[in-house]
Design an enzyme around this catalytic site. Structure first.
Site, PDB file in Angstrom:
ATOM      1  N   LYS A   1      -0.010 -11.749  -9.210  1.00  0.00           N
ATOM      2  CA  LYS A   1       0.956 -11.369  -8.172  1.00  0.00           C
ATOM      3  C   LYS A   1       2.043 -12.408  -7.951  1.00  0.00           C
ATOM      4  CE  LYS A   1      -1.473  -7.912  -5.464  1.00  0.00           C
ATOM      5  NZ  LYS A   1      -1.962  -7.510  -4.144  1.00  0.00           N
TER       6      LYS A   1
ATOM      7  N   LYS B   1      -5.615  -2.001 -15.728  1.00  0.00           N
ATOM      8  CA  LYS B   1      -6.295  -1.169 -14.732  1.00  0.00           C
ATOM      9  C   LYS B   1      -5.293  -0.283 -13.983  1.00  0.00           C
ATOM     10  CE  LYS B   1      -6.018  -4.001 -10.717  1.00  0.00           C
ATOM     11  NZ  LYS B   1      -6.344  -4.550  -9.505  1.00  0.00           N
TER      12      LYS B   1
ATOM     13  N   LYS C   1      -2.078   0.373  -7.705  1.00  0.00           N
ATOM     14  CA  LYS C   1      -1.105   0.899  -6.732  1.00  0.00           C
ATOM     15  C   LYS C   1       0.293   0.380  -7.036  1.00  0.00           C
ATOM     16  CE  LYS C   1      -4.212   0.469  -2.827  1.00  0.00           C
ATOM     17  NZ  LYS C   1      -4.501  -0.903  -2.387  1.00  0.00           N
TER      18      LYS C   1
END
Ligand code: TYM
Length: 333
Positions: free
Chosen positions: A112, A192, A195
């Site tokens: 992130k 994966k 969102k």
């Protein structure tokens, strides 16, 4: 005394079938046997930029989805993280024993912090997560595979605190389902389902329309070899060598309530197109049931607010017992 189960989801982006299969569907089963506490972790969500209006709405959306997916407020406690200030209080205390180097090694931080502007909240995210879990003397944390590292850190912090200040926290264990721990993107089966995926075709959201589901399944990556479905029945092999089709079978199995092998048996003589048609129909049918309940819950928001108020009161009371102990141990009272 029954076991305490705690878990949560960030109200950022749209909840997808990875969240449902990896996390919520486990919660639904566990709530019959345990003291279950499920949180909407909005303080975690703001570690990356959120539109305030959208965030407010997303919090209620996630709460309504918990219920629509089968979390029963008579069996479980549901609350909004920011409505219980004990979480951020404990996070501050745990910060003082959290090793910098270990936080730097967190995979989520590494991923992130390149995608978003770095900030201290993003770096500190796992300490807040540890606080969520430890405040409730949690036994089990049902999550997907991607959260395992954070729960290991939680255990380390608990042990460190207990050693330094005396027995205070229970050490929680992660509960990760073997076959459905990691649902992959439909477009990039090596990554994966997430969102924050930039490619909307990679993710099937719980609130997607019939058309969206059909299109996404139709365009899902399978395999250039048309015989894979017929040839290979072993999940581990499929997930290593033919991840696209293996992932679709895993999703099929999850929504049917089958294991991987049974899902394979039912579909092994089908063409990819027929298998995909069946999978799309299954998803549309199962998600429509959730969506119907979701719409009813969103239309009766007073009842939802009452459930969240009860959940908050419960969470405040239970977590305050642990926080009081922590303050005493550290010398804050
Ligand atoms: P979040 O919001 O990213 O995801 C919520 C849950 O869904 C699981 N999950 C998946 N499972 C299988 N396949 C996937 N592709 C997939 N994507 C997501 C996640 O593992 C998670 O269980 N840090 C957490 C939220 C959190 C939390 C907590 C969880 C904050 N405090 C305390 C447990 C306990 C997170 O970002 O989850």
């Amino acid at each position: 005394m029954s076991k305490v189960v705690f878990s949560g989801i960030q109200p950022s982006g749209n909840l997808h079938i990875g969240n449902y299969i990896g996390a919520i569907s486990q919660w639904v089963k566990l709530q019959d046997l345990t003291e279950s506490i499920f949180c909407i972790v909005d303080l975690h969500a703001i570690t990356v930029p959120q539109d305030p209006k959208v965030l407010r709405d997303k919090v209620l959306e996630v709460a309504a989805l918990y219920l629509a997916c089968g979390i029963d407020p008579k069996k479980s406690h549901i609350f909004i993280q920011s409505e219980n200030p004990n979480h951020s209080y404990l996070a501050w205390v745990l910060n003082t024993i959290a090793p910098f180097g270990q936080l730097e090694r967190m995979t989520q931080w590494k991923e992130k912090s390149v995608k978003h502007e770095e900030n201290a909240g993003l770096f500190d995210y796992p300490v807040l997560m540890a606080s969520d879990i430890l405040l409730y003397q949690t036994d089990e944390v049902p999550v997907g595979e991607d959260q395992k590292q954070h729960i290991e850190l939680t255990r380390d912090l608990a042990e460190r605190f207990n050693k330094r200040f005396g027995e205070t926290f229970k050490l929680p264990v992660p509960v990760i389902q073997k076959e459905t721990a990691r649902i992959m993107s439909l477009q990039n089966p090596a990554a994966k389902m997430s969102k924050s995926d930039n490619d909307p075709l990679g993710t099937i959201n719980i609130l997607d329309t019939e058309e969206q589901i059909r299109e996404k399944v139709k365009k899902a990556v399978t395999d250039s070899d048309p015989s894979v479905l017929k040839m290979h029945e072993h999940m581990n092999f499929m997930m290593e060598e033919h991840q696209g089709i293996g992932n679709l079978l895993t999703i099929y199995a999850a929504f049917k309530g089958y294991n991987f092998h049974d899902a394979w048996k039912e579909n092994s003589d089908k063409s990819y197109q027929d298998f995909k048609d069946g999978l799309a129909n299954l998803l549309i049918f199962e998600l429509a049931k959730i969506q119907k309940r979701y719409n009813e819950i969103r239309n009766g928001e007073k009842a939802l607010r009452k459930i969240l108020d009860e959940g908050r009161n419960y969470a405040l009371e239970k977590s305050s017992v642990t926080l009081r102990k922590v303050k005493e141990k550290v010398g804050l009272i």
